[in-house]
Design a protein around this motif. Structure first.
Motif, short mmCIF file in Angstrom:
data_model
loop_
_atom_site.label_atom_id
_atom_site.label_comp_id
_atom_site.label_asym_id
_atom_site.label_seq_id
_atom_site.Cartn_x
_atom_site.Cartn_y
_atom_site.Cartn_z
N THR A 1 11.92 -7.86 -7.58
CA THR A 1 10.90 -7.48 -6.60
C THR A 1 9.54 -7.26 -7.27
N LEU B 1 7.83 -4.86 -1.56
CA LEU B 1 8.81 -3.77 -1.57
C LEU B 1 8.81 -2.98 -0.27
N CYS C 1 9.81 -4.04 -9.81
CA CYS C 1 8.79 -3.29 -9.04
C CYS C 1 7.57 -2.98 -9.91
N LEU D 1 4.34 -2.11 -7.98
CA LEU D 1 4.29 -0.72 -7.49
C LEU D 1 3.55 0.16 -8.49
N VAL E 1 15.93 1.62 -7.26
CA VAL E 1 14.91 0.90 -8.04
C VAL E 1 15.37 0.82 -9.50
N THR F 1 7.30 0.01 -13.70
CA THR F 1 7.19 0.58 -12.37
C THR F 1 6.83 2.07 -12.45
#
Ligand SMILES: [Zn+2]
Length: 412
Positions: free
Chosen positions: A212, A222, A241, A244, A266, A290
């Protein structure tokens, strides 16, 4: 002669990470009791009693994000170093030629190297390949999962790129993949690929683990992922992620709130993020991780993996969860306890596995490592280890070191 596996009934004189010294009783692969160590434990030494004096006893690591089909291909491919796009191009060119046997041989070697370091459960993504034989990777991993079924719990995630047709994804699930993966962030239309993959997962009623937003800019999928699965009961997780971690706090926290509400786990992958991200930055290169601290503070399910090991996506890696834990301390500023939890109990939670460790009722999955504290274990990553899976000793590593005597107390 190899005397393993060796079923165990008692672990004696083990140091836990809180510093306590305990005896642990095991039955049927589960911890029966954990008590303060007794010098005169009423048990004769025997094959089913293991003395762990000098060892730290930890819940066994679990690897929530591996690519066993790609592992150990760096030397075969000799790819140029570079970012994610370059790594994908190098890999796809090699993957067009690989056989089921070649995948199985590398995957088996990698899984056993991870087991020797203490990892007793692995979730591996496996590419669904381009062309008319898309299942060579899946077939190799199904074979290895079966060969190692008494030693390691292996979960296979089918990983289709955006250009892989639905029929090949269905074929991968029919061939033995447990979970549906994907990488919508590399699609021309990331949200369209996200919707496509989640619709297939719902139709097939399988868990989902998506790569992701593995980039420093571009789409943020996400939040949309969380919105779609918020009422699902299937296990869901999101790897990387990275994007993010680049968002401002207000936008980031809104996405994290949605992730927590949806129960998405996550999975950070520090070593691969540090390697693949930031090539375009000539100075002040970002770490590419992340938002680990914000996720933990918000109560998100959180894990960390080693991701790629010696392939075009990462030329290095030691197949050791303590390496990932160490990177979480230095690159993500987690505490030692948070870092180890991310590669063990947190990883098992994200993978949907039962709790492990020295707690009555927990699965008897352990790593005993030569160390007096968790800090020493993560820092030194001693090769002296004992690995316990389903209550049996399945791997043992010993080390012999000779050092010339220093001149302590000897007049010059
Ligand atoms: Zn990955």
């Amino acid at each position: 002669m190899n005397s393993l596996p060796r079923p165990l009934r008692v672990l004696r004189n083990a140091t836990l990470s809180d510093g306590s010294l305990v005896d642990v009783e095991i039955g049927d692969g589960v911890v029966v009791s954990t008590r303060p160590a007794q010098p005169d434990y009423p048990t004769a030494e025997g094959d089913d009693v293991l003395d762990l004096s000098g060892y730290l006893l930890l819940p066994a690591p679990a690897e929530p994000h591996a690519h066993l089909d790609k592992a150990r291909s760096w030397d075969l491919i000799a790819p140029p170093m570079g970012d994610l796009g370059l790594a994908i191009a190098s890999w796809r060119s090699y993957a067009a030629t690989m056989t089921v046997e070649n995948v199985a041989d590398r995957a088996r070697s990698q899984a056993l190297a991870m087991l020797a370091h203490g990892t007793t459960a692995i979730r591996t993504h496996v590419d669904v390949l381009l062309g008319d034989a898309p299942l060579r990777g899946i077939q190799g991993l199904v074979q290895v999962r079966d060969e190692l079924r008494d030693l390691i719990d292996i979960e296979i995630v089918a990983l289709p790129g955006p250009d892989i047709p639905d029929w090949a994804i269905d074929a991968a699930l029919d061939a033995g993949a447990d979970t549906l993966g994907g990488a919508p962030h590399i699609a021309e239309d990331p949200l369209a690929d996200l919707h496509r993959l989640l619709a297939i997962a719902e139709r097939r009623d399988v868990p989902v683990d998506l790569h992701t937003d593995e980039s420093l800019d571009g789409a943020v999928t996400l939040g949309e992922y969380a919105a779609i699965v918020t009422d699902w009961t299937r296990n869901t997780s999101a790897g990387h992620c990275v994007r993010l971690g680049t968002l401002g706090t207000a936008e980031r926290d809104a996405v994290i709130d949605a992730v927590v509400a949806a129960g998405i786990g996550v999975i950070a992958n520090p070593i691969t993020n540090l390697y693949l991200q930031g090539w375009e930055h000539e100075h002040s290169a970002p770490r590419g991780l992340t938002s680990a601290r914000a996720l933990l503070d918000a109560g998100a399910r959180f894990a960390a993996g080693a991701d790629n090991v010696r392939d075009p996506f990462n030329p290095v890696g030691r197949s050791d969860a303590l390496e990932t834990a160490s990177l979480l301390v230095t690159a993500a500023h987690l505490t030692l306890d948070e870092a180890y939890a991310a590669v063990s109990t947190g990883a098992r939670d994200v993978m949907g596995l039962p709790l492990a460790g020295a707690t009555p009722g927990a699965a008897a999955e352990f790593l005993a490592v030569r160390a007096g504290s968790l800090a020493e274990a993560i820092a030194d990553a001693s090769p002296e280890r004992l690995v316990i899976h389903r209550g049996a000793l399945v791997a043992r590593s010993t080390l012999t070191t000779e050092i010339a005597s220093p001149r302590i107390g000897v007049p010059a």
